[in-house]
Write an enzyme that holds these catalytic residues in place. Sequence first.
Site, PDB file in Angstrom:
ATOM      1  N   ASP A   1       0.846  -1.187   0.000  1.00 41.82           N
ATOM      2  CA  ASP A   1       0.000   0.000   0.000  1.00 41.82           C
ATOM      3  C   ASP A   1       0.884   1.240   0.000  1.00 41.82           C
ATOM      4  O   ASP A   1       1.997   1.207  -0.530  1.00 41.82           O
ATOM      5  CB  ASP A   1      -0.936  -0.033   1.218  1.00 41.82           C
ATOM      6  CG  ASP A   1      -2.283   0.623   0.936  1.00 41.82           C
ATOM      7  OD1 ASP A   1      -2.307   1.860   0.781  1.00 41.82           O
ATOM      8  OD2 ASP A   1      -3.287  -0.093   0.877  1.00 41.82           O
TER       9      ASP A   1
ATOM     10  N   HIS B   1      -4.505   5.379   3.846  1.00 42.03           N
ATOM     11  CA  HIS B   1      -5.100   4.218   3.198  1.00 42.03           C
ATOM     12  C   HIS B   1      -4.495   2.929   3.730  1.00 42.03           C
ATOM     13  O   HIS B   1      -5.203   1.991   4.112  1.00 42.03           O
ATOM     14  CB  HIS B   1      -4.862   4.348   1.685  1.00 42.03           C
ATOM     15  CG  HIS B   1      -5.629   3.382   0.843  1.00 42.03           C
ATOM     16  ND1 HIS B   1      -5.131   2.141   0.506  1.00 42.03           N
ATOM     17  CD2 HIS B   1      -6.837   3.478   0.245  1.00 42.03           C
ATOM     18  CE1 HIS B   1      -6.004   1.518  -0.269  1.00 42.03           C
ATOM     19  NE2 HIS B   1      -7.055   2.306  -0.438  1.00 42.03           N
TER      20      HIS B   1
ATOM     21  N   SER C   1     -11.089  -1.314  -1.530  1.00 47.23           N
ATOM     22  CA  SER C   1      -9.865  -1.293  -0.721  1.00 47.23           C
ATOM     23  C   SER C   1     -10.119  -1.774   0.693  1.00 47.23           C
ATOM     24  O   SER C   1      -9.200  -2.270   1.353  1.00 47.23           O
ATOM     25  CB  SER C   1      -9.288   0.128  -0.665  1.00 47.23           C
ATOM     26  OG  SER C   1      -8.692   0.485  -1.873  1.00 47.23           O
TER      27      SER C   1
END
Length: 546
Positions: free
Chosen positions: A67, A293, A462
Amino acid sequence: MLRPYPLFLVLWLLHFAGHAQAPLAQWHHLDPTADQTMGISTDRAYELLRSLPARPAARPIVVAVIDGGIDTAHVDLRHVLWHNPREVPANGRDDDRNGYADDVYGWNFTGGADGRNIFFNQKEETRLYARLKPLYEHQTLATVPPGKKAEFRLYEQAKRAYTTKRAAAEANYQDDAQELAKDLANVATLRQVYGVAVVDSGRLRQPPTAPDTALPRLAARYYQAVRGKFANLDSLTNQYGRYHAKLKRVLDYDYNLAYDPQPLVGEHPTDLAERHYGNPNVEADPRDHGVEHGTHCAGIIAADRANNLGVRGIAEQVRILSVRAIPNGDERDKDVANAIRYAVDNGASIVSMSFGKYFSPEKTVVDEAMRYANAKGVLLVHAAGNDHLNTDTTTQYPTGRFLNGQTIPNLITVGASARTNDEHLVATFSNYGQQLVDVFAPGVDIVSTYPNNQYHPGSGTSMACPVVAGIAAVLKVNFPHLTPADLKRIILASATPVHTQVRRPGTKTLVDFATLSRTGGIVNMYEAVRLASAVPVPAATAHCSK
């Protein structure tokens, strides 16, 4: 008219600051039957595990999160992070001689040896068009040599995608500039009417005394926008301003032919066999939204279940390995391949990959890395994408098939589902595909960890991807004899089939939910544990465990 909030702002709008006294509400752990919520039955699965015959004590496994980085200091993550025991922190030396100096928590393939990092990159179509334009700008298919026709077609596809998306990005930016100007003018008007420098929700709740009858309606609309979300109108317009800045960054980086950050890394972009580049910075950086994220995904998988703070991850006995390879923009195939290899070589059993794109010019090296992972017994879990597209007809990469058309045996592709079993069960943004999306998992308003010891809900495939990675981790921890093929088979076979009529993503057309993926179902950890418990332990494995 007030603007709706775009999807990527969901993380900002419902904000949980600091720690909670008890775990925050996480609907994805709930049970579809008992709770009337389309979760994965986490607690029921753990009850089943406790009831099974005693087995050898579970050993922690490594789950890699490829990521944009992870906040390694987060109170709900710091005790579950992978730590390289053979590396001395910050001494500038490659103590374990694996080619990566100071890789204590993982590695960053988007940074330079001097410590600088790439925060933004182009979209893949932009990179392709910029590279191929000098070669084919004045060519036609008829004038291109036979050996170059495939590359020319790729050039045309990239040019078309770049041109279309650049134009759309410019239009979005201009439209939003007009909306932002209106909002700022409206706020200035309301300040003047109320006679205050800062207009908060309390003021807005009281209709302004003004001869203009439109002003009370204006105040009422802004009251609905700020109450429970923002302290005052300035906070609201500041949020709008951040959104506008993001739209500008799309033009400056994603669809800018002249932008090329790669020299910062110092590697050789065309050398696809190159492995050792980057730096050990996998942690938070205030300029990089990618770490938000990655931190969110890591928490879904394995946020500390024992500390009674914030949130609970799905898996216990897990160590999270951070591999940073995903900038804002599109990841490079070379970085993805190296990230997978790094994860495998450092002991990962599961790799969570919440990223994707629609061009993959060096897919060969990604395929090779996936084969390498399969040979080493590693399962890969991938997000299907958030563009409400049918990936059977519009390929999203990494895709579920090798270049030769064969199915990738150790890859699961995941779409996003919501909490209610009605026409809104499938997330409006989720990609889907009866052939290339394997299964759906909760991916709407999933509360998880966020940098600086915060917690936020997030929506996207995600979020669905680490849900499945977490389930796979639970299976591997408790049934270590399971192979990647076993894990994939069990997770897909245990998915709960759903035949609810739902809106096909991106449309208002009602379709059977079961037609949107290979399994037609939503993952369920209880059922997965039940199936896994019935898989016999190979004799050699049973002997070794004694």
